[in-house]
Design a protein around this motif. Sequence first.
Motif, PDB file in Angstrom:
ATOM      1  N   ARG A 130       2.473  21.505  -2.810  1.00 29.13           N
ATOM      2  CA  ARG A 130       3.669  21.933  -2.987  1.00 29.13           C
ATOM      3  C   ARG A 130       4.490  22.878  -2.869  1.00 29.13           C
ATOM      4  O   ARG A 130       5.860  22.432  -2.689  1.00 29.13           O
ATOM      5  CB  ARG A 130       3.904  20.141  -3.825  1.00 29.13           C
ATOM      6  CG  ARG A 130       5.393  19.921  -2.970  1.00 29.13           C
ATOM      7  CD  ARG A 130       5.163  18.575  -4.265  1.00 29.13           C
ATOM      8  NE  ARG A 130       4.027  17.229  -4.529  1.00 29.13           N
ATOM      9  CZ  ARG A 130       3.605  16.887  -5.660  1.00 29.13           C
ATOM     10  NH1 ARG A 130       4.175  17.774  -6.834  1.00 29.13           N
ATOM     11  NH2 ARG A 130       3.116  16.709  -5.429  1.00 29.13           N
ATOM     12  N   MET A 154       0.611  14.585  -2.565  1.00 32.27           N
ATOM     13  CA  MET A 154       0.376  15.740  -2.290  1.00 32.27           C
ATOM     14  C   MET A 154       0.043  16.322  -3.979  1.00 32.27           C
ATOM     15  O   MET A 154       1.038  16.573  -4.710  1.00 32.27           O
ATOM     16  CB  MET A 154       1.248  16.181  -1.659  1.00 32.27           C
ATOM     17  CG  MET A 154       1.260  17.954  -1.333  1.00 32.27           C
ATOM     18  SD  MET A 154       3.063  18.281  -0.307  1.00 32.27           S
ATOM     19  CE  MET A 154       3.051  17.337   1.656  1.00 32.27           C
ATOM     20  N   ARG A 202       0.762  -1.028   0.372  1.00 33.80           N
ATOM     21  CA  ARG A 202       0.216   0.420  -0.070  1.00 33.80           C
ATOM     22  C   ARG A 202       1.031   1.256  -0.019  1.00 33.80           C
ATOM     23  O   ARG A 202       1.748   1.100   0.870  1.00 33.80           O
ATOM     24  CB  ARG A 202      -0.572   0.252   0.632  1.00 33.80           C
ATOM     25  CG  ARG A 202      -1.407  -0.785   1.402  1.00 33.80           C
ATOM     26  CD  ARG A 202      -2.574  -0.883   2.379  1.00 33.80           C
ATOM     27  NE  ARG A 202      -1.785  -0.017   3.458  1.00 33.80           N
ATOM     28  CZ  ARG A 202      -2.416  -0.082   4.848  1.00 33.80           C
ATOM     29  NH1 ARG A 202      -4.153   0.084   4.897  1.00 33.80           N
ATOM     30  NH2 ARG A 202      -1.787   0.783   5.536  1.00 33.80           N
ATOM     31  N   PRO A 203       0.158   2.160  -0.608  1.00 32.48           N
ATOM     32  CA  PRO A 203       1.507   3.358  -0.494  1.00 32.48           C
ATOM     33  C   PRO A 203       1.182   4.147   1.429  1.00 32.48           C
ATOM     34  O   PRO A 203      -0.215   3.818   2.167  1.00 32.48           O
ATOM     35  CB  PRO A 203       0.433   4.418  -1.372  1.00 32.48           C
ATOM     36  CG  PRO A 203      -0.348   3.803  -2.038  1.00 32.48           C
ATOM     37  CD  PRO A 203      -1.242   2.681  -1.276  1.00 32.48           C
ATOM     38  N   ARG A 204       2.212   4.772   1.023  1.00 32.70           N
ATOM     39  CA  ARG A 204       2.194   5.150   2.374  1.00 32.70           C
ATOM     40  C   ARG A 204       1.334   6.529   2.821  1.00 32.70           C
ATOM     41  O   ARG A 204       0.956   6.525   3.890  1.00 32.70           O
ATOM     42  CB  ARG A 204       4.024   5.701   2.820  1.00 32.70           C
ATOM     43  CG  ARG A 204       5.080   4.798   2.730  1.00 32.70           C
ATOM     44  CD  ARG A 204       5.540   4.443   3.570  1.00 32.70           C
ATOM     45  NE  ARG A 204       6.330   4.500   4.334  1.00 32.70           N
ATOM     46  CZ  ARG A 204       7.774   4.377   4.649  1.00 32.70           C
ATOM     47  NH1 ARG A 204       8.043   5.581   4.925  1.00 32.70           N
ATOM     48  NH2 ARG A 204       8.303   3.615   5.895  1.00 32.70           N
ATOM     49  N   SER A 205       1.335   7.849   2.127  1.00 33.62           N
ATOM     50  CA  SER A 205      -0.253   8.476   1.727  1.00 33.62           C
ATOM     51  C   SER A 205      -0.070   8.814   0.254  1.00 33.62           C
ATOM     52  O   SER A 205       0.178   8.016  -0.386  1.00 33.62           O
ATOM     53  CB  SER A 205       0.466   9.302   2.409  1.00 33.62           C
ATOM     54  OG  SER A 205       1.581  10.437   2.288  1.00 33.62           O
ATOM     55  N   ALA A 206      -1.492   9.626   0.364  1.00 35.67           N
ATOM     56  CA  ALA A 206      -2.171   9.960  -0.546  1.00 35.67           C
ATOM     57  C   ALA A 206      -0.831  11.129  -1.123  1.00 35.67           C
ATOM     58  O   ALA A 206      -0.001  11.211  -0.298  1.00 35.67           O
ATOM     59  CB  ALA A 206      -3.812  10.457  -0.663  1.00 35.67           C
TER      60      ALA A 206
END
Length: 105
Positions: free
Chosen positions: A15, A10, A4-8
């Motif tokens: 940014r 940005m 799974r990706p660590r987070s969505a």
Amino acid sequence: MTGRPRSAPMPASLRAGRPPRHPALTIRCPHCAAAENQRCTTRSGRVTKTDPHPARQAAHAIATAVCPTCQVLQTYPCRDNHGNELPDSSPVHPARYTEAGRPAA
């Protein structure tokens, strides 16, 4: 690793870096004498404030916006119903702040 990706991801708009600057920073502060494009400070100059002084916000509104309440032009202070200038405690109608592009608080 679970795959799974660590987070969505940005968004690019976040940014980019700094948050948008307050429009009142484009003029010199009449309260603390902070220069254009510099943040307000305490009178001693030791502490930098996050928001501009109310006097700077009022000066920016007077310099850049026509007041929709009393219909005075730019660079003129707001007036009451009798044509007198508003007191120093509240020199600008709230609608003029909105017209000047003041960010919502």
